[in-house]
Design an enzyme around this catalytic site. Structure first.
Site, PDB file in Angstrom:
ATOM      1  N   CYS A 105       0.844  -1.238   0.061  1.00 18.63           N
ATOM      2  CA  CYS A 105       0.110   0.146   0.011  1.00 18.63           C
ATOM      3  C   CYS A 105       1.021   1.259   0.180  1.00 18.63           C
ATOM      4  O   CYS A 105       1.852   1.402   0.830  1.00 18.63           O
ATOM      5  CB  CYS A 105      -0.791   0.127   1.207  1.00 18.63           C
ATOM      6  SG  CYS A 105      -1.813   1.720   1.328  1.00 18.63           S
ATOM      7  N   CYS A 119       0.343   3.180   3.474  1.00 17.23           N
ATOM      8  CA  CYS A 119       0.758   2.826   5.073  1.00 17.23           C
ATOM      9  C   CYS A 119       1.887   1.730   4.873  1.00 17.23           C
ATOM     10  O   CYS A 119       2.449   1.149   5.765  1.00 17.23           O
ATOM     11  CB  CYS A 119      -0.273   2.202   5.757  1.00 17.23           C
ATOM     12  SG  CYS A 119      -1.125   0.670   5.022  1.00 17.23           S
ATOM     13  N   CYS A 179      -7.297  -1.289   1.443  1.00 21.41           N
ATOM     14  CA  CYS A 179      -6.257  -1.784   2.293  1.00 21.41           C
ATOM     15  C   CYS A 179      -6.721  -2.030   3.710  1.00 21.41           C
ATOM     16  O   CYS A 179      -7.493  -1.175   4.106  1.00 21.41           O
ATOM     17  CB  CYS A 179      -4.813  -0.749   2.277  1.00 21.41           C
ATOM     18  SG  CYS A 179      -4.010  -1.074   3.794  1.00 21.41           S
ATOM     19  N   CYS A 206      -5.154   0.818   6.232  1.00 19.72           N
ATOM     20  CA  CYS A 206      -5.464   2.434   6.234  1.00 19.72           C
ATOM     21  C   CYS A 206      -6.634   2.773   5.460  1.00 19.72           C
ATOM     22  O   CYS A 206      -6.978   3.842   5.600  1.00 19.72           O
ATOM     23  CB  CYS A 206      -4.174   2.995   5.576  1.00 19.72           C
ATOM     24  SG  CYS A 206      -4.083   2.723   3.925  1.00 19.72           S
ATOM     25  N   CYS A 217      -8.405  -6.126  -9.737  1.00 20.15           N
ATOM     26  CA  CYS A 217      -7.941  -5.060 -10.705  1.00 20.15           C
ATOM     27  C   CYS A 217      -7.675  -3.847  -9.774  1.00 20.15           C
ATOM     28  O   CYS A 217      -8.356  -3.239  -9.445  1.00 20.15           O
ATOM     29  CB  CYS A 217      -9.317  -4.819 -11.757  1.00 20.15           C
ATOM     30  SG  CYS A 217      -8.778  -3.556 -12.978  1.00 20.15           S
TER      31      CYS A 217
END
Length: 144
Positions: A52, A55, A101, A104, A124
């Site tokens: 991510c 984070c 995510c 976060c 995707c």
């Protein structure tokens, strides 16, 4: 659908804006989608992991990546089942499943049930939402 009640990483809007590029902010925090074939990582097939951008949480591994032909990075499964959460998305007058995510809440992309075996799923993703970390070269333990 799954979702976290309490996110592990929480920041103010000003903190996210200071941390991210304008494009990363728009995609991850405003839940937008980058244009096809324009984001980072869509054609990257190197060995490594995808994290991510907000984070640093490990989201996907290169072993699960495949070429879907649609212009965004595609994966058949997250690196761990709890890496992402799924949410109902009814924007643009269609029903889709949004992927965020788990740590976060960053918008990563959408998941569809038209992927390859063994999962049949296609995550995707927005390449802008992912940070690629190249795998370390393998060392031969028998080398002198």
């Amino acid at each position: 659908m799954t979702g976290n009640l309490q996110l592990k990483v929480q920041k103010t809007d000003a903190e996210w804006r200071a941390l991210l590029t304008p494009e990363q902010y728009i995609v991850t925090r405003e839940r937008r989608t980058e244009h096809a074939y324009t984001g980072t990582n869509w054609e990257n097939m190197a060995d490594g992991t995808y994290h991510c951008v907000c984070c640093g949480r490990l989201l996907f591994a290169s072993q699960a990546k495949f070429y879907s032909g649609v212009g965004w990075p595609a994966f058949c499964a997250p690196a761990k089942p709890d890496a992402v959460t799924e949410h109902d998305d009814r924007s643009f007058f269609i029903r889709r499943t949004e992927v965020r995510c788990a740590d976060c809440g960053a918008h990563i992309g959408h998941v569809f049930n038209d992927g390859p075996n063994p999962t049949g799923r296609r995550y995707c993703t927005n390449g802008t939402a992912l940070e690629f970390r190249k795998a370390a070269p393998r060392q031969d333990v028998n080398a002198a």
